[in-house]
Design an enzyme around this catalytic site. Structure first.
Site, PDB file in Angstrom:
ATOM      1  N   HIS A   1       0.859  -1.182   0.000  1.00 30.78           N
ATOM      2  CA  HIS A   1       0.000   0.000   0.000  1.00 30.78           C
ATOM      3  C   HIS A   1       0.898   1.236   0.000  1.00 30.78           C
ATOM      4  O   HIS A   1       2.109   1.125  -0.047  1.00 30.78           O
ATOM      5  CB  HIS A   1      -0.943   0.001   1.205  1.00 30.78           C
ATOM      6  CG  HIS A   1      -0.236   0.053   2.523  1.00 30.78           C
ATOM      7  ND1 HIS A   1       0.321  -1.067   3.109  1.00 30.78           N
ATOM      8  CD2 HIS A   1       0.019   1.086   3.379  1.00 30.78           C
ATOM      9  CE1 HIS A   1       0.878  -0.724   4.258  1.00 30.78           C
ATOM     10  NE2 HIS A   1       0.724   0.570   4.442  1.00 30.78           N
TER      11      HIS A   1
ATOM     12  N   HIS B   1      15.041   4.667   3.610  1.00 30.72           N
ATOM     13  CA  HIS B   1      15.198   3.278   3.201  1.00 30.72           C
ATOM     14  C   HIS B   1      16.065   2.572   4.232  1.00 30.72           C
ATOM     15  O   HIS B   1      17.242   2.902   4.385  1.00 30.72           O
ATOM     16  CB  HIS B   1      15.837   3.216   1.820  1.00 30.72           C
ATOM     17  CG  HIS B   1      15.849   1.843   1.217  1.00 30.72           C
ATOM     18  ND1 HIS B   1      14.752   0.998   1.253  1.00 30.72           N
ATOM     19  CD2 HIS B   1      16.831   1.162   0.561  1.00 30.72           C
ATOM     20  CE1 HIS B   1      15.059  -0.136   0.636  1.00 30.72           C
ATOM     21  NE2 HIS B   1      16.308  -0.067   0.210  1.00 30.72           N
TER      22      HIS B   1
ATOM     23  N   CYS C   1       4.225   1.327   6.746  1.00 33.87           N
ATOM     24  CA  CYS C   1       4.236   0.015   6.095  1.00 33.87           C
ATOM     25  C   CYS C   1       5.362  -0.808   6.713  1.00 33.87           C
ATOM     26  O   CYS C   1       6.047  -0.346   7.631  1.00 33.87           O
ATOM     27  CB  CYS C   1       4.394   0.134   4.581  1.00 33.87           C
ATOM     28  SG  CYS C   1       6.045   0.590   4.027  1.00 33.87           S
TER      29      CYS C   1
END
Length: 381
Positions: A46, A268, A312
């Site tokens: 998502h 990240h 997420c």
């Protein structure tokens, strides 16, 4: 209740939805089981958009799979009549010696990919929103873009159903086991049997695949959208690229502004590794914004306040490469997990690989890098 199928797919997110479609289009009787509502926001598929790229920094072995993924996404667009992929050039930037930039160059050399080298000064000139130091280096590739992630999952599920698959939502799996030449899966609603099982459970693989042969960990990640204010023309996709910035200590990435939410940016890696998804906080906190704000202010000065945030999960392996393989202890079970925050782009091709493995135990695609046994082996470029 007991029902029999050719293949049961456990988890109907990015990889599972693609596997359900590919199996069903081949004429198999397929059951897809999802513990949440379909196309939910409590996993890893998502957040509106995901980057897709070809000059793969993580290892040159990903490049053929990326090319196949592009083909399959384009095919899915044709089959459904939906717009799923927008092409957009991708900037990979970092200081001299950047591991990410060097990885991109290795893939470019190995596969003779089209790419352009830029200095930090040239990056700033071409894309005025950035402020990279002059000594930084960048590689720009045009075989890249972004996927509309929820629409991709929905398209795979809709096509799976159209081809005859049965998809059951809000039905958590409690256990699975091998029974003779097949498998048995138990949920809150009943027991199902099949010749083969594919486990694409995302972060819940930490529980359902604890015996896969190596550790899987969960990393909470936040996706943040920032106001672009009066500088909006700098952030449109005709003037601003996808980017991955390998800056010291805190790599981050972003996508052009494509709606009123503004610029999407995220770190990240860099977050604590958790044993399973139970400890994930699904609320975006001030600390999440504060962790990213210094990077924005240094490399993308002028962005405004937070407009939107989502959480997420990454499910990470020790070497940050995927696991796509038959189960070490059972040829009836195929596993796909540990996509380590860079897997969704491959879902269209991974569905094909999983269907191959379930049907024949092998695939024409080279998945040597993703074998479960590689947990204990060094990774070589």
């Amino acid at each position: 209740m007991s029902q029999s199928f050719d293949v049961i797919v456990l988890g109907a997110g990015g990889m599972g939805s693609a596997a359900c479609f590919e199996l069903a289009r081949r004429g198999l009787k397929v059951l897809g089981l999802e513990q949440f509502a379909l196309v939910h926001d409590r996993g890893s598929s998502h957040g509106h958009t995901r980057i897709i790229r070809t000059a793969y920094a993580e290892h040159p072995a990903y490049v053929p799979l990326a090319r196949r993924a592009f083909e399959r996404w384009y095919e899915l667009e044709q089959l459904t009549g939906r717009h799923l992929l927008t092409e957009c050039e991708c900037l990979n930037a970092g200081p001299p010696g950047s591991e990410h930039v060097e990885g991109v160059r290795a893939s470019v050399r190995t596969h003779n990919l089209a790419a352009e080298e830029l200095s930090g000064t040239e990056i700033n000139h071409r894309y005025p929103a950035f402020r990279f130091p002059a000594e930084y280096r960048g590689v720009v590739e045009r075989a890249a873009g972004f996927l509309y992630v929820e629409e991709c999952v929905r398209a795979h599920l809709d096509m799976a159903v159209e081809c005859g698959a049965e998809i059951r939502a809000e039905e958590p799996v409690r256990a699975w086991k091998v029974t003779g030449s097949g498998v048995e899966v138990t949920t809150d609603r009943g027991t199902y049997r099949a010749a083969k099982l594919i486990v694409t459970a995302g972060a819940w693989a930490t529980k359902l695949l604890a015996d896969i042969g190596g550790p899987l960990r969960v990393m909470r990640q936040t996706l943040l959208w920032f106001d672009i204010g009066s500088r909006g023309h700098f952030f449109r996709r005709d003037t601003f690229p996808l980017f991955i910035a390998d800056v010291p200590g805190a790599p981050f990435y972003g996508l052009p502004a494509i709606d009123s939410n503004g610029l999407k940016v995220a770190r990240h890696y860099g977050a604590p590794e958790l044993p399973n998804p139970d400890g994930v906080d699904w609320n975006v906190a001030d600390a999440d914004v504060l962790a990213l704000r210094p990077l924005i202010d240094e490399f993308l000065p002028g962005l405004g306040a937070l407009r939107k945030g989502q959480v997420c999960m990454y499910t990470v392996t020790p070497h940050r490469h995927f696991v796509i393989d038959t189960h070490p202890d059972s040829l009836q079970v195929v596993v796909a997990c540990g996509f380590s925050g860079h897997g969704f782009k491959f879902a269209s091709a991974v569905g094909e690989v999983l269907a191959d493995l379930a049907q024949t135990g092998s695939t024409k695609h080279d998945i040597t890098l993703f074998r479960a046994g590689r947990f204990s082996e060094p990774v070589r470029q």
